[in-house]
Design an enzyme around this catalytic site. Structure first.
Site, PDB file in Angstrom:
ATOM      1  N   GLY A  11     -11.990  22.681   0.637  1.00 19.57           N
ATOM      2  CA  GLY A  11     -11.481  23.581   0.267  1.00 19.57           C
ATOM      3  C   GLY A  11     -11.820  24.361   1.918  1.00 19.57           C
ATOM      4  O   GLY A  11     -12.706  25.204   2.080  1.00 19.57           O
ATOM      5  N   ARG A  72      -7.064  17.561   1.399  1.00 21.65           N
ATOM      6  CA  ARG A  72      -8.229  16.424   0.851  1.00 21.65           C
ATOM      7  C   ARG A  72      -7.221  15.209   0.739  1.00 21.65           C
ATOM      8  O   ARG A  72      -6.168  15.433   0.941  1.00 21.65           O
ATOM      9  CB  ARG A  72      -7.831  17.139  -0.995  1.00 21.65           C
ATOM     10  CG  ARG A  72      -7.688  18.772  -0.868  1.00 21.65           C
ATOM     11  CD  ARG A  72      -9.444  19.257  -1.977  1.00 21.65           C
ATOM     12  NE  ARG A  72      -9.476  20.378  -2.721  1.00 21.65           N
ATOM     13  CZ  ARG A  72     -10.670  21.014  -2.510  1.00 21.65           C
ATOM     14  NH1 ARG A  72     -11.458  20.511  -2.269  1.00 21.65           N
ATOM     15  NH2 ARG A  72     -10.528  22.287  -2.690  1.00 21.65           N
ATOM     16  N   ASP A 103     -19.957  19.111  -0.404  1.00 17.84           N
ATOM     17  CA  ASP A 103     -20.037  18.074  -1.069  1.00 17.84           C
ATOM     18  C   ASP A 103     -19.526  16.594  -0.866  1.00 17.84           C
ATOM     19  O   ASP A 103     -20.218  15.922  -0.077  1.00 17.84           O
ATOM     20  CB  ASP A 103     -21.088  17.572  -2.036  1.00 17.84           C
ATOM     21  CG  ASP A 103     -20.536  18.236  -3.166  1.00 17.84           C
ATOM     22  OD1 ASP A 103     -19.050  18.670  -2.903  1.00 17.84           O
ATOM     23  OD2 ASP A 103     -21.075  17.986  -4.662  1.00 17.84           O
ATOM     24  N   THR A 125     -17.989  26.026   2.886  1.00 19.39           N
ATOM     25  CA  THR A 125     -17.199  26.434   1.128  1.00 19.39           C
ATOM     26  C   THR A 125     -17.960  27.977   0.902  1.00 19.39           C
ATOM     27  O   THR A 125     -19.169  28.321   0.617  1.00 19.39           O
ATOM     28  CB  THR A 125     -17.672  25.369   0.737  1.00 19.39           C
ATOM     29  OG1 THR A 125     -17.359  25.631  -0.711  1.00 19.39           O
ATOM     30  CG2 THR A 125     -19.835  24.871   0.393  1.00 19.39           C
ATOM     31  N   ASP A 127     -18.739  28.334  -2.093  1.00 21.51           N
ATOM     32  CA  ASP A 127     -18.946  27.669  -3.468  1.00 21.51           C
ATOM     33  C   ASP A 127     -21.077  27.767  -3.394  1.00 21.51           C
ATOM     34  O   ASP A 127     -21.411  28.378  -4.486  1.00 21.51           O
ATOM     35  CB  ASP A 127     -18.649  26.779  -4.583  1.00 21.51           C
ATOM     36  CG  ASP A 127     -17.844  26.491  -3.929  1.00 21.51           C
ATOM     37  OD1 ASP A 127     -16.477  28.140  -4.449  1.00 21.51           O
ATOM     38  OD2 ASP A 127     -16.448  25.356  -4.311  1.00 21.51           O
ATOM     39  N   ASP A 129     -22.527  26.192  -3.397  1.00 16.57           N
ATOM     40  CA  ASP A 129     -23.350  24.476  -4.050  1.00 16.57           C
ATOM     41  C   ASP A 129     -23.562  23.650  -3.558  1.00 16.57           C
ATOM     42  O   ASP A 129     -23.811  22.574  -4.130  1.00 16.57           O
ATOM     43  CB  ASP A 129     -22.228  24.776  -5.442  1.00 16.57           C
ATOM     44  CG  ASP A 129     -20.788  24.269  -4.218  1.00 16.57           C
ATOM     45  OD1 ASP A 129     -20.694  23.955  -3.275  1.00 16.57           O
ATOM     46  OD2 ASP A 129     -19.706  23.425  -5.350  1.00 16.57           O
ATOM     47  N   ARG A 171     -16.365  26.567  -8.494  1.00 10.27           N
ATOM     48  CA  ARG A 171     -16.309  25.851  -9.242  1.00 10.27           C
ATOM     49  C   ARG A 171     -17.834  25.775  -9.835  1.00 10.27           C
ATOM     50  O   ARG A 171     -17.544  26.871 -11.089  1.00 10.27           O
ATOM     51  CB  ARG A 171     -16.429  24.936  -8.647  1.00 10.27           C
ATOM     52  CG  ARG A 171     -15.296  24.750  -6.874  1.00 10.27           C
ATOM     53  CD  ARG A 171     -14.302  23.563  -6.486  1.00 10.27           C
ATOM     54  NE  ARG A 171     -15.520  22.556  -6.048  1.00 10.27           N
ATOM     55  CZ  ARG A 171     -15.649  21.612  -5.577  1.00 10.27           C
ATOM     56  NH1 ARG A 171     -14.381  21.086  -5.660  1.00 10.27           N
ATOM     57  NH2 ARG A 171     -16.079  20.789  -5.003  1.00 10.27           N
TER      58      ARG A 171
HETATM   59  P1  ATP Z   1     -15.118  22.048  -1.385  1.00 15.36           P
HETATM   60  O1  ATP Z   1     -16.159  22.449  -2.029  1.00 15.36           O
HETATM   61  O2  ATP Z   1     -14.480  23.086  -0.740  1.00 15.36           O
HETATM   62  O3  ATP Z   1     -14.096  21.834  -2.362  1.00 15.36           O
HETATM   63  P2  ATP Z   1     -15.640  18.932  -0.571  1.00 15.36           P
HETATM   64  O4  ATP Z   1     -15.559  19.039   0.785  1.00 15.36           O
HETATM   65  O5  ATP Z   1     -16.335  19.003  -1.790  1.00 15.36           O
HETATM   66  O6  ATP Z   1     -14.732  21.495  -0.417  1.00 15.36           O
HETATM   67  P3  ATP Z   1     -13.245  17.327  -2.018  1.00 15.36           P
HETATM   68  O7  ATP Z   1     -12.345  17.141  -1.748  1.00 15.36           O
HETATM   69  O8  ATP Z   1     -14.146  16.886  -3.007  1.00 15.36           O
HETATM   70  O9  ATP Z   1     -14.101  18.988  -0.995  1.00 15.36           O
HETATM   71  O10 ATP Z   1     -13.758  16.452  -0.622  1.00 15.36           O
HETATM   72  C1  ATP Z   1     -12.881  16.707   0.419  1.00 15.36           C
HETATM   73  C2  ATP Z   1     -12.997  15.085   1.763  1.00 15.36           C
HETATM   74  O11 ATP Z   1     -13.598  14.465   1.899  1.00 15.36           O
HETATM   75  C3  ATP Z   1     -12.024  14.369   0.240  1.00 15.36           C
HETATM   76  O12 ATP Z   1     -10.793  14.945   0.612  1.00 15.36           O
HETATM   77  C4  ATP Z   1     -11.849  12.418   1.518  1.00 15.36           C
HETATM   78  O13 ATP Z   1     -10.899  12.809   2.016  1.00 15.36           O
HETATM   79  C5  ATP Z   1     -13.451  13.517   1.823  1.00 15.36           C
HETATM   80  N1  ATP Z   1     -14.207  12.457   0.693  1.00 15.36           N
HETATM   81  C6  ATP Z   1     -14.370  13.198  -0.357  1.00 15.36           C
HETATM   82  N2  ATP Z   1     -15.088  11.765  -1.658  1.00 15.36           N
HETATM   83  C7  ATP Z   1     -15.229  10.890  -0.716  1.00 15.36           C
HETATM   84  C8  ATP Z   1     -15.958   9.698  -0.691  1.00 15.36           C
HETATM   85  N3  ATP Z   1     -16.590   9.132  -1.889  1.00 15.36           N
HETATM   86  N4  ATP Z   1     -16.085   8.951   0.400  1.00 15.36           N
HETATM   87  C9  ATP Z   1     -15.359   9.401   1.251  1.00 15.36           C
HETATM   88  N5  ATP Z   1     -14.790  10.335   1.484  1.00 15.36           N
HETATM   89  C10 ATP Z   1     -14.297  10.784   0.467  1.00 15.36           C
END
Ligand code: ATP
Length: 320
Positions: A11, A72, A103, A125, A127, A129, A171
């Site tokens: 995000g 994503r 994360d 982020t 959040d 979190d 979240r």
């Molecule tokens: P937010 O907290 O804003 O949602 P985020 O980084 O946690 O941010 P995610 O959608 O969980 O958002 O992850 C972002 C991107 O990171 C994913 O779309 C993917 O490309 C990559 N990613 C997530 N999990 C993995 C994983 N286990 N291994 C490799 N890449 C990953």
């Protein structure tokens, strides 16, 4: 090391641009080149990569969203996607990376480090979190946006003797709700981390109204339930003329606050220092006003500390 890549993932959050600017600016100050990767890991795999020139960084620190765009891209969890990403890094001569995101994005950062490309994660982020940092980049701006919205809702609540249930983001975490709620003296703050009862909240509203308090604002974390559902459940305990509101994506946009800009600037420059020291697989944070770094693996095993005492504080000082 000659070239550092930068991407934003997950995000978007206000202050991500300030972080991109800091990474690129610090890289250039150290005689390195900075490469922007559009659309997170999706853009990495697709080779949507460009050199960042110093002039590209003008007017960037003040803008919300992310100039590198975000996406994503669950395919990056699979080795096939990661290997395609590595091919692109090789093609563009990028030696190391900074990933700004939540994360989920840190998983991608860790995978790249395991494949031999030192990668540092920055917490971007709203959040808040993420463990090992007191605040994430974007949180302060989001809370301030919410406070502005809640102040406006307060005016109409007060004019009409109404109860408003205002849902905010976060979240699974209650930080955004807690900070927003304390800032406006909410009647109640409802977050996933603290036990609560609809009956107690209804009784508090009744008590407030009986004592001449015309407005009641309940700040609700999205991780608990939606505003409309909450209003329906609340109305089982009485007629409070309640309205549900959702601030939604408005709290993700806008110019970052000074706090987010400064934090992002510090963290971005620090990430480059870590890469120059040959380090990778680390998550940067700020704890007790000190820049810190922690192994991303440790971070996955830790839980983010929510300041739940804010709920008690709000109860105490907003007693009516
Ligand atoms: P937010 O907290 O804003 O949602 P985020 O980084 O946690 O941010 P995610 O959608 O969980 O958002 O992850 C972002 C991107 O990171 C994913 O779309 C993917 O490309 C990559 N990613 C997530 N999990 C993995 C994983 N286990 N291994 C490799 N890449 C990953």
């Amino acid at each position: 090391m000659k070239r550092i890549g930068i991407l934003t993932s997950g995000g978007d959050a206000p202050g991500m641009n300030a972080a991109v600017r800091a990474v690129a600016g610090k890289a250039m100050a150290e005689g390195l080149e900075a490469y922007g990767i559009n659309y997170g890991f999706a853009g990495l795999v697709a080779g949507d990569i460009h050199k960042i020139e110093a002039a590209d960084l003008d007017g960037v620190i003040q803008r919300g969203g992310t100039l590198l765009y975000s996406a994503r891209y669950p395919e990056f969890a699979h080795e096939e996607g990661q290997l395609k990403g590595i091919e692109q890094l090789k093609r563009f001569g990028i030696d190391a990376l900074v990933v700004i995101g939540g994360d989920g994005s840190y998983h991608g950062a860790l995978r790249l480090t395991e494949h031999g490309y030192n990668t540092i994660g920055l917490p971007g982020t709203i959040d808040n979190d993420i463990p090992y940092t007191d605040f994430t980049i974007g949180f302060d701006t989001a809370v301030n946006t919410n406070v502005q919205a809640l102040d406006r809702i307060y005016d109409t609540a007060h004019s009409h003797d109404r109860t408003f249930v205002v849902e905010v983001m976060g979240r699974g975490a209650g930080d955004v709700a807690l900070w927003s709620g304390v800032s406006i003296g909410a009647t109640a703050i409802v977050v996933p981390e603290v036990d609560w009862s609809m009956e107690a909240i209804a009784n508090k509203i009744k008590h407030n109204r009986a004592n001449g308090h015309r407005s009641n604002l309940i700040v609700l974390a999205e991780g608990v339930m939606g505003a409309q559902e909450f209003v329906e459940k609340l109305s089982e305990y009485g007629d409070f003329d309640a309205r549900g509101n959702t601030i939604a994506h408005m709290q993700r946009g806008g110019n970052p606050t000074a706090k987010d800009r400064v934090m992002a600037s510090k963290m971005g420059a620090y990430a480059v220092e870590l890469l120059l020291a040959g380090k990778g697989g680390l998550a940067v944070g700020i704890q007790n006003n000190q820049l810190v770094n922690h192994n991303i693996l440790d971070l996955f095993e830790s839980k983010h500390d929510v300041e739940v005492s804010l709920d008690k504080l709000n109860e105490e000082i907003s007693f009516k």
